[in-house]
Design a protein around this motif. Structure first.
Motif, PDB file in Angstrom:
ATOM      1  N   GLU A  35      51.913  49.589  34.564  1.00  0.00           N
ATOM      2  CA  GLU A  35      52.023  50.674  33.491  1.00  0.00           C
ATOM      3  C   GLU A  35      52.574  50.555  32.171  1.00  0.00           C
ATOM      4  O   GLU A  35      52.182  51.182  31.155  1.00  0.00           O
ATOM      5  N   GLY A  36      53.194  49.321  31.823  1.00  0.00           N
ATOM      6  CA  GLY A  36      53.379  48.968  30.404  1.00  0.00           C
ATOM      7  C   GLY A  36      54.707  49.363  30.149  1.00  0.00           C
ATOM      8  O   GLY A  36      55.467  49.985  30.993  1.00  0.00           O
ATOM      9  N   ALA A  37      54.953  49.207  28.894  1.00  0.00           N
ATOM     10  CA  ALA A  37      56.412  49.505  28.350  1.00  0.00           C
ATOM     11  C   ALA A  37      56.717  50.935  28.532  1.00  0.00           C
ATOM     12  O   ALA A  37      57.932  51.566  28.522  1.00  0.00           O
ATOM     13  N   THR A  38      55.671  51.944  28.210  1.00  0.00           N
ATOM     14  CA  THR A  38      55.808  53.412  28.294  1.00  0.00           C
ATOM     15  C   THR A  38      55.007  53.998  29.358  1.00  0.00           C
ATOM     16  O   THR A  38      53.880  53.748  29.760  1.00  0.00           O
ATOM     17  N   ALA A  39      55.836  55.082  29.875  1.00  0.00           N
ATOM     18  CA  ALA A  39      55.253  55.668  31.112  1.00  0.00           C
ATOM     19  C   ALA A  39      54.467  56.744  30.550  1.00  0.00           C
ATOM     20  O   ALA A  39      55.043  57.773  30.110  1.00  0.00           O
ATOM     21  N   ASP A  40      53.014  56.644  30.350  1.00  0.00           N
ATOM     22  CA  ASP A  40      52.220  57.637  30.049  1.00  0.00           C
ATOM     23  C   ASP A  40      51.039  57.531  30.792  1.00  0.00           C
ATOM     24  O   ASP A  40      51.030  56.978  31.897  1.00  0.00           O
ATOM     25  N   ALA A  41      49.641  58.134  30.357  1.00  0.00           N
ATOM     26  CA  ALA A  41      48.658  58.162  30.893  1.00  0.00           C
ATOM     27  C   ALA A  41      47.676  57.020  31.028  1.00  0.00           C
ATOM     28  O   ALA A  41      46.527  56.962  31.742  1.00  0.00           O
ATOM     29  N   HIS A  42      48.197  55.976  30.322  1.00  0.00           N
ATOM     30  CA  HIS A  42      47.334  54.711  30.157  1.00  0.00           C
ATOM     31  C   HIS A  42      47.900  53.606  30.727  1.00  0.00           C
ATOM     32  O   HIS A  42      49.201  53.336  30.843  1.00  0.00           O
ATOM     33  N   GLU A  43      47.176  52.798  31.830  1.00  0.00           N
ATOM     34  CA  GLU A  43      47.467  51.713  32.546  1.00  0.00           C
ATOM     35  C   GLU A  43      46.731  50.409  32.170  1.00  0.00           C
ATOM     36  O   GLU A  43      45.834  50.752  31.760  1.00  0.00           O
ATOM     37  N   ILE A  44      47.178  49.382  32.713  1.00  0.00           N
ATOM     38  CA  ILE A  44      46.344  48.024  32.667  1.00  0.00           C
ATOM     39  C   ILE A  44      46.087  47.609  34.062  1.00  0.00           C
ATOM     40  O   ILE A  44      47.032  47.632  34.848  1.00  0.00           O
ATOM     41  N   MET A  45      44.834  47.544  34.360  1.00  0.00           N
ATOM     42  CA  MET A  45      44.425  47.215  35.697  1.00  0.00           C
ATOM     43  C   MET A  45      44.085  45.745  35.754  1.00  0.00           C
ATOM     44  O   MET A  45      42.928  45.429  35.003  1.00  0.00           O
ATOM     45  N   LEU A  46      44.312  44.800  36.640  1.00  0.00           N
ATOM     46  CA  LEU A  46      44.015  43.663  36.625  1.00  0.00           C
ATOM     47  C   LEU A  46      43.207  43.687  37.929  1.00  0.00           C
ATOM     48  O   LEU A  46      43.438  43.839  39.178  1.00  0.00           O
ATOM     49  N   SER A  47      42.061  43.193  37.732  1.00  0.00           N
ATOM     50  CA  SER A  47      40.666  43.564  38.544  1.00  0.00           C
ATOM     51  C   SER A  47      39.905  42.177  38.603  1.00  0.00           C
ATOM     52  O   SER A  47      39.471  41.833  37.635  1.00  0.00           O
ATOM     53  N   PRO A  48      39.584  41.717  39.790  1.00  0.00           N
ATOM     54  CA  PRO A  48      38.745  40.421  39.820  1.00  0.00           C
ATOM     55  C   PRO A  48      37.201  41.009  40.079  1.00  0.00           C
ATOM     56  O   PRO A  48      36.764  41.957  40.296  1.00  0.00           O
ATOM     57  N   ALA A  49      36.390  39.803  39.527  1.00  0.00           N
ATOM     58  CA  ALA A  49      34.870  40.079  39.950  1.00  0.00           C
ATOM     59  C   ALA A  49      34.744  39.851  41.497  1.00  0.00           C
ATOM     60  O   ALA A  49      35.719  39.572  42.259  1.00  0.00           O
ATOM     61  N   ASP A  50      33.523  40.129  41.662  1.00  0.00           N
ATOM     62  CA  ASP A  50      33.075  39.789  43.127  1.00  0.00           C
ATOM     63  C   ASP A  50      32.852  38.380  43.234  1.00  0.00           C
ATOM     64  O   ASP A  50      31.879  37.849  42.643  1.00  0.00           O
ATOM     65  N   ALA A  51      33.994  37.919  43.968  1.00  0.00           N
ATOM     66  CA  ALA A  51      33.723  36.200  44.191  1.00  0.00           C
ATOM     67  C   ALA A  51      32.482  35.959  45.152  1.00  0.00           C
ATOM     68  O   ALA A  51      32.320  36.361  46.113  1.00  0.00           O
ATOM     69  N   THR A  52      31.851  34.763  44.650  1.00  0.00           N
ATOM     70  CA  THR A  52      30.759  34.268  45.701  1.00  0.00           C
ATOM     71  C   THR A  52      31.527  33.019  46.329  1.00  0.00           C
ATOM     72  O   THR A  52      30.499  32.442  46.884  1.00  0.00           O
ATOM     73  N   ALA A  53      32.677  32.342  45.985  1.00  0.00           N
ATOM     74  CA  ALA A  53      33.100  31.378  46.677  1.00  0.00           C
ATOM     75  C   ALA A  53      34.654  31.609  46.410  1.00  0.00           C
ATOM     76  O   ALA A  53      35.223  32.604  45.609  1.00  0.00           O
ATOM     77  N   ASP A  54      35.473  30.804  47.209  1.00  0.00           N
ATOM     78  CA  ASP A  54      36.979  30.802  46.947  1.00  0.00           C
ATOM     79  C   ASP A  54      37.019  30.132  45.536  1.00  0.00           C
ATOM     80  O   ASP A  54      36.827  29.203  45.171  1.00  0.00           O
ATOM     81  N   ARG A  55      37.881  30.857  44.886  1.00  0.00           N
ATOM     82  CA  ARG A  55      38.285  30.453  43.442  1.00  0.00           C
ATOM     83  C   ARG A  55      39.872  30.412  43.266  1.00  0.00           C
ATOM     84  O   ARG A  55      40.542  31.049  43.857  1.00  0.00           O
ATOM     85  N   THR A  56      40.207  29.533  42.595  1.00  0.00           N
ATOM     86  CA  THR A  56      41.740  29.449  41.873  1.00  0.00           C
ATOM     87  C   THR A  56      41.881  29.192  40.441  1.00  0.00           C
ATOM     88  O   THR A  56      41.234  28.562  39.917  1.00  0.00           O
ATOM     89  N   ILE A  57      42.560  30.396  39.975  1.00  0.00           N
ATOM     90  CA  ILE A  57      43.101  30.311  38.609  1.00  0.00           C
ATOM     91  C   ILE A  57      44.473  29.916  38.509  1.00  0.00           C
ATOM     92  O   ILE A  57      45.525  30.325  39.081  1.00  0.00           O
ATOM     93  N   THR A  58      44.792  28.832  37.776  1.00  0.00           N
ATOM     94  CA  THR A  58      46.049  28.523  37.653  1.00  0.00           C
ATOM     95  C   THR A  58      46.698  28.519  36.227  1.00  0.00           C
ATOM     96  O   THR A  58      45.796  28.330  35.121  1.00  0.00           O
ATOM     97  N   LEU A  59      47.747  29.252  36.005  1.00  0.00           N
ATOM     98  CA  LEU A  59      48.444  29.718  34.988  1.00  0.00           C
ATOM     99  C   LEU A  59      49.081  28.402  34.473  1.00  0.00           C
ATOM    100  O   LEU A  59      49.836  27.700  35.198  1.00  0.00           O
ATOM    101  N   PRO A  60      49.145  28.354  33.155  1.00  0.00           N
ATOM    102  CA  PRO A  60      49.715  27.144  32.506  1.00  0.00           C
ATOM    103  C   PRO A  60      51.212  27.161  32.299  1.00  0.00           C
ATOM    104  O   PRO A  60      51.885  28.098  32.617  1.00  0.00           O
TER     105      PRO A  60
END
Length: 195
Positions: A134-159
């Motif tokens: 939702e973010g800091a303000t409850a409104d009509a705008h949101e952020i969606m975290l959505s992956p691409a269609d994977a063709t193999a197992d993937r790992t993303i490591t956050l620093p």
């Protein structure tokens, strides 16, 4: 026990009550005929302790079955727990445990301030799903975290650092040119949109 015997609202001094059923029909059915919008029927589990304290377990629902050696196993259980018993600032939570590799494993705790996944429990989002913020303000705008269609197992490591994740659209220029003959002691040069 016949229905005519259940004339009192309270059953006291009962160490345990067992209901045996030889079918897959409901073993216990509780019905209310009250027709308002208030919740009902209601099942209450109360631990009436003389010394309630933080971290006390206060009620539990167990799901039992058999293994292939004809032994009874608690495969899953949901437990209520006191986080803070202080008058006026009480906090509680639900704890979810499952049998894992033959041992009891606490997999999640749902608290008033967080959903915690524990002991190697992953969050799985099925096909077409995503994680929405939702973010800091409850409104009509949101952020969606959505992956691409994977063709193999993937790992993303956050620093292991703080900062803001940059998008490819945040990188200036349109092209990156790789020098095929890099030299030690050299430097990077910017030529318009090229490096």
């Amino acid at each position: 026990v016949c229905s005519s015997d259940l004339t009192n609202k309270t059953i006291t001094n009962a160490a345990s009550i067992s209901v045996a059923n030889t079918s897959t029909d409901d073993s216990l059915l509780i019905t209310t005929t009250e027709d308002s919008s208030t919740a009902g029927p209601v099942i209450a589990l109360k631990r009436n302790s003389a010394s309630p304290a933080d971290a006390d377990y206060i009620g539990q629902v167990k799901f039992k079955g058999e293994n292939d050696a004809d032994q009874e196993v608690t495969y899953a259980k949901i437990t209520g727990k006191i986080l803070d018993a202080s008058d006026g600032s009480e906090d509680g939570m639900l704890e979810y445990a499952f049998i894992k590799g033959g041992s009891q494993n606490i997999s999640a705790r749902f608290r008033g301030d967080a959903l915690q996944l524990l002991n190697g429990t992953n969050l799985y989002v099925g096909a077409g799903g995503g994680i929405q913020f939702e973010g800091a303000t409850a409104d009509a705008h949101e952020i969606m975290l959505s992956p691409a269609d994977a063709t193999a197992d993937r790992t993303i490591t956050l620093p292991d650092s703080s900062g803001t994740i940059a998008l490819t659209s945040d990188i200036p220029g349109t092209d990156l040119v790789l020098d095929g003959s890099p030299q030690l002691g050299g430097h990077l040069e910017s030529n318009g949109s090229n490096i």
